[in-house]
Structure formats: structure tokens, C-alpha cells
Design a protein around this motif. Structure first.
Motif, PDB file in Angstrom:
ATOM      1  N   GLY A 265       2.351   6.168 -15.015  1.00 16.54           N
ATOM      2  CA  GLY A 265       1.628   5.544 -13.928  1.00 16.54           C
ATOM      3  C   GLY A 265       0.415   6.309 -12.968  1.00 16.54           C
ATOM      4  N   ALA A 266       0.319   5.808 -11.958  1.00 12.58           N
ATOM      5  CA  ALA A 266      -0.626   7.233 -11.192  1.00 12.58           C
ATOM      6  C   ALA A 266      -0.260   6.085  -9.257  1.00 12.58           C
ATOM      7  CB  ALA A 266      -1.399   6.947 -11.484  1.00 12.58           C
ATOM      8  N   VAL A 267      -0.452   6.864  -9.245  1.00 12.26           N
ATOM      9  CA  VAL A 267      -0.832   6.857  -7.772  1.00 12.26           C
ATOM     10  C   VAL A 267      -1.817   7.022  -6.981  1.00 12.26           C
ATOM     11  CG1 VAL A 267       0.437   6.337  -4.809  1.00 12.26           C
ATOM     12  CG2 VAL A 267       2.037   6.636  -7.275  1.00 12.26           C
ATOM     13  N   LEU A 268      -2.220   6.254  -6.183  1.00 12.90           N
ATOM     14  CA  LEU A 268      -3.748   6.179  -6.076  1.00 12.90           C
ATOM     15  C   LEU A 268      -4.091   5.971  -4.437  1.00 12.90           C
ATOM     16  CD1 LEU A 268      -5.904   4.116  -8.125  1.00 12.90           C
ATOM     17  CD2 LEU A 268      -5.305   6.711  -8.336  1.00 12.90           C
ATOM     18  N   LEU A 269      -3.887   7.097  -3.179  1.00 12.56           N
ATOM     19  CA  LEU A 269      -3.903   7.012  -1.981  1.00 12.56           C
ATOM     20  C   LEU A 269      -5.097   7.229  -1.596  1.00 12.56           C
ATOM     21  CD1 LEU A 269      -1.225  10.157  -1.349  1.00 12.56           C
ATOM     22  CD2 LEU A 269      -0.427   8.178  -1.565  1.00 12.56           C
ATOM     23  N   ASP A 270      -4.971   6.222  -0.852  1.00  7.74           N
ATOM     24  CA  ASP A 270      -6.739   5.546  -0.292  1.00  7.74           C
ATOM     25  C   ASP A 270      -7.882   6.799  -1.252  1.00  7.74           C
ATOM     26  OD1 ASP A 270      -7.288   4.092   2.239  1.00  7.74           O
ATOM     27  OD2 ASP A 270      -7.947   5.609   3.256  1.00  7.74           O
ATOM     28  N   SER A 271      -8.226   5.623  -1.867  1.00  2.00           N
ATOM     29  CA  SER A 271      -9.865   5.849  -2.886  1.00  2.00           C
ATOM     30  C   SER A 271     -10.505   5.014  -1.827  1.00  2.00           C
ATOM     31  CB  SER A 271      -9.534   5.859  -4.360  1.00  2.00           C
ATOM     32  OG  SER A 271     -10.919   6.314  -4.749  1.00  2.00           O
ATOM     33  N   GLY A 272     -11.633   5.887  -1.603  1.00  2.00           N
ATOM     34  CA  GLY A 272     -12.482   5.160  -1.396  1.00  2.00           C
ATOM     35  C   GLY A 272     -14.220   4.895  -2.359  1.00  2.00           C
TER      36      GLY A 272
END
Length: 339
Positions: free
Chosen positions: A223-230
Motif C-alpha cells: 500500500g501507500a501513504v500520500l503526504l499532502d499531495s496537491g
């Protein structure tokens, strides 16, 4: 011949100059063509030239030593000082011919069948590096003692590589890391991806459509953790009459490319489980994009969760790993992937 001399001999003038400039930036020095002229700066602001020879030569010696260390294979970077005692650091592992196609590995003591946290830095697709400020220290302090191996990768930047080429760089790095993981005590089938800002966009591309990584031999991450992509919905951003100029530099004018580089538009039923952390303090409201993509994921019956955080864009990255509810919530998601 020593590795240091071989490295110097093999360096082209251009690569030597680029490396010298990189080191100069890291140590807040400006090195001009004449090696005897050094301009020091304080806190990144322009400074006046000085004629204090001892200080000048001390800086030059420091840079030369760092240059030799950077050339020598297997030498760990200064990031070693930011990790728990006993951590083994493997620096600058190549996954391609470009100098930016390198990653670092942080291995806890007695790693065995360890999960691997694979980190991708931000920087607006045009700057940044694998030891980007705020990327490693707190995450290493938290996840290395829990038995995770950390991998932090660099990648080519615009204008040399557009975001889709950057995503392919990440896929190449991931495939190489998975292949090498058993030698570090890691499990190639227990990788969790994590990216911040532009890095979160690149991770989201690989997670929304795992087919992007298949040509490079990527094994499916957990899986993946996306830290504050705009930039989860690139099409909507580019169609908006008011958007930051950096998006024009990254995504150009071709609507077909916007769609190809848009994680929400690449979302498939085969998408990885994702957690999208979004800052509630940003005026562009990245949580709105994250929720829209999560709704699309739900329609496709894939898992995507949204975690709003009352933190700045930089703090979302920097503070992860510090004691508190934020770190516990991200860790709980990661643990759910492992079990």
C-alpha cells in the motif's frame, strides 16, 4: 589505484562541476571558477566576500573531503547522524545511469524478514534529493526501532524528466530495492510506499495504476501513504484559470498528458490501498482532491482513506514519526497492511 583517484579520473568536467556545485549548496558555499575565491553566506542569504585565508582553506578542505567521500562507493552520507544508533546505512545505490538515480538504505540491527518503508521526496518535481529536509530523521526514529528498513530514493527532475518519466524512475528504483531487499534482511513482498508533496503525486501514480511499474518488474507493494499531495486531479488543476506556475512547468499544455499524469484519472480496480494525509491549513484545500479521489476509489471498490491534519504542508512530512495522534494514525494504517 585507489577508489578516490579512479573516481576523479573518471569524472567528466561537467559531472565534476555539478558535484562541486551540489556540495557547495549543501554547505552554503559559493565556489567560483577560481578556487581561491570563496564567498560565505549565512542562512542562505548573500554574503560579502572575505579575505580570511584560514577559514577559506578550511571550507575548501571540507568540500574536497566531501567530494572524495561522495565519489567513493559504499560511503554513507551525513544522514547517518540523523538515525538511531546501530543503524547500518547503505548510500548512493544506483538503479540507473543518471547521477540522480540513486537511493539510500537504512537498516535496523538484526533485520530479518523486515517490512520496507520506501520514501519519495518532494520539491515541486524540479528540486529535492533523497535526504530532503524533514524526510528522514523522525521517520527513522520511529520506524527503524519497529523493525522497518527505510529506503529513500532520488529521481531525475524537470526539465530533464517530466512527471511521468519521474514516476518511471521511482518504479525502477522500487524494482531494484525489492530485488536487493533480501540481502538487507528485508522482505520484497512487504513494501509500503510513502511520498511527500510532488513525491506523493508520483507514489499516487504508481499506486492508482500498478501497471505503471510492471514493465520494470515491480512486485505489488502492500500500500501507500500520500503526504499532502496537491496534484491528485491534474486535469482539474490545469483547467483552472488560476493555478501555480509550477504546474505549467511540470505538466505543460497537452490535455492528454494531464490525464496520463493524473492519479485520479489513472485509478483502477487494481489500485493499492492508500492513505491520503492532507493539510487543512493550505488555501488550495488538498483535502478536497483527496476526498474526490477516495470517492472514486470507493466506486471502484478499492481502499483509500483520507486523514486531514491540522499541520502545514512541510509539517505533514517533518512531524511524521514524532509522538502523537498523527503518527499513531499513519502507523495504524501501515500495520493494517502488514497484517
Amino acid at each position: 589505484m585507489t577508489p578516490e583517484l579512479q573516481c576523479r579520473q573518471d569524472m567528466s568536467p561537467a559531472s565534476f562541476g555539478n558535484t562541486r556545485l551540489q556540495l557547495a549548496r549543501q554547505h552554503r558555499l559559493h565556489l567560483f571558477a577560481a578556487p581561491a575565491i570563496v564567498r560565505t553566506t549565512r542562512r542562505g542569504t548573500p554574503g560579502r566576500s572575505r579575505s580570511r585565508a584560514p577559514a577559506m582553506f578550511k571550507h575548501l578542505i571540507t568540500v574536497i573531503c566531501l567530494l572524495v567521500a561522495q565519489c567513493a562507493p559504499g560511503i554513507a552520507s551525513a544522514a547517518e547522524s540523523d538515525v538511531p544508533a546501530g543503524t547500518r546505512v547503505l548510500a548512493d545505490i544506483a538503479y540507473g545511469p543518471d547521477p540522480r538515480q540513486r537511493f539510500d538504505v537504512y537498516i535496523p540491527p538484526e533485520a530479518r524478514n523486515a517490512p520496507v518503508l520506501f520514501l519519495v521526496h518532494g520539491g515541486g518535481w524540479r528540486r529535492g534529493w533523497k535526504d530532503h529536509p524533514g524526510l528522514i530523521p523522525n521517520k527513522a526514529d520511529y520506524w527503524l526501532p519497529k523493525g522497518y528498513i527505510l529506503v529513500s530514493t532520488g529521481y531525475r527532475l524537470i526539465p530533464d524528466a517530466d512527471p511521468m518519466a519521474q514516476a518511471r524512475d521511482i518504479a525502477r528504483a522500487l524494482a531494484v530495492a525489492q530485488k536487493e531487499a533480501p540481502a538487507w534482511g528485508g522482505n520484497p513482498d512487504r513494501f509500503v510506499l510513502m511520498g511527500h508533496s510532488a513525491g506523493a503525486h508520483l507514489v499516487a501514480l504508481l499506486s492508482a495504476d500498478p501497471a505503471v511499474g510492471q514493465p520494470f518488474g515491480v512486485r505489488r507493494p502492500l500500500g501507500a501513504v500520500l503526504l499532502d499531495s496537491g496534484a491528485l486531479d491534474v486535469v482539474r488543476i490545469m483547467r483552472s484559470p488560476r493555478h501555480p506556475r509550477l504546474f505549467d512547468e511540470a505538466f505543460g499544455e497537452d490535455p492528454a498528458f494531464w490525464r496520463a499524469a493524473s492519479p485520479q484519472h489513472r485509478l483502477t480496480p487494481a489500485a493499492l490501498p492508500m492513505l491520503a494525509v492532507c493539510s487543512t491549513r493550505r488555501p488550495d484545500d488538498p483535502c478536497k482532491q483527496a476526498r474526490a479521489m477516495a470517492n472514486e476509489a470507493a466506486r471502484l471498490r478499492t481502499r483509500m482513506e483520507v486523514l486531514p491534519a491540522a499541520l502545514s504542508h512541510m509539517a505533514v512530512n517533518r512531524d511524521l514519526g514524532l509522538p502523537g495522534a498523527y503518527t499513531r494514525q499513519v502507523d495504524a494504517f501501515m500495520e493494517s497492511l502488514l497484517h
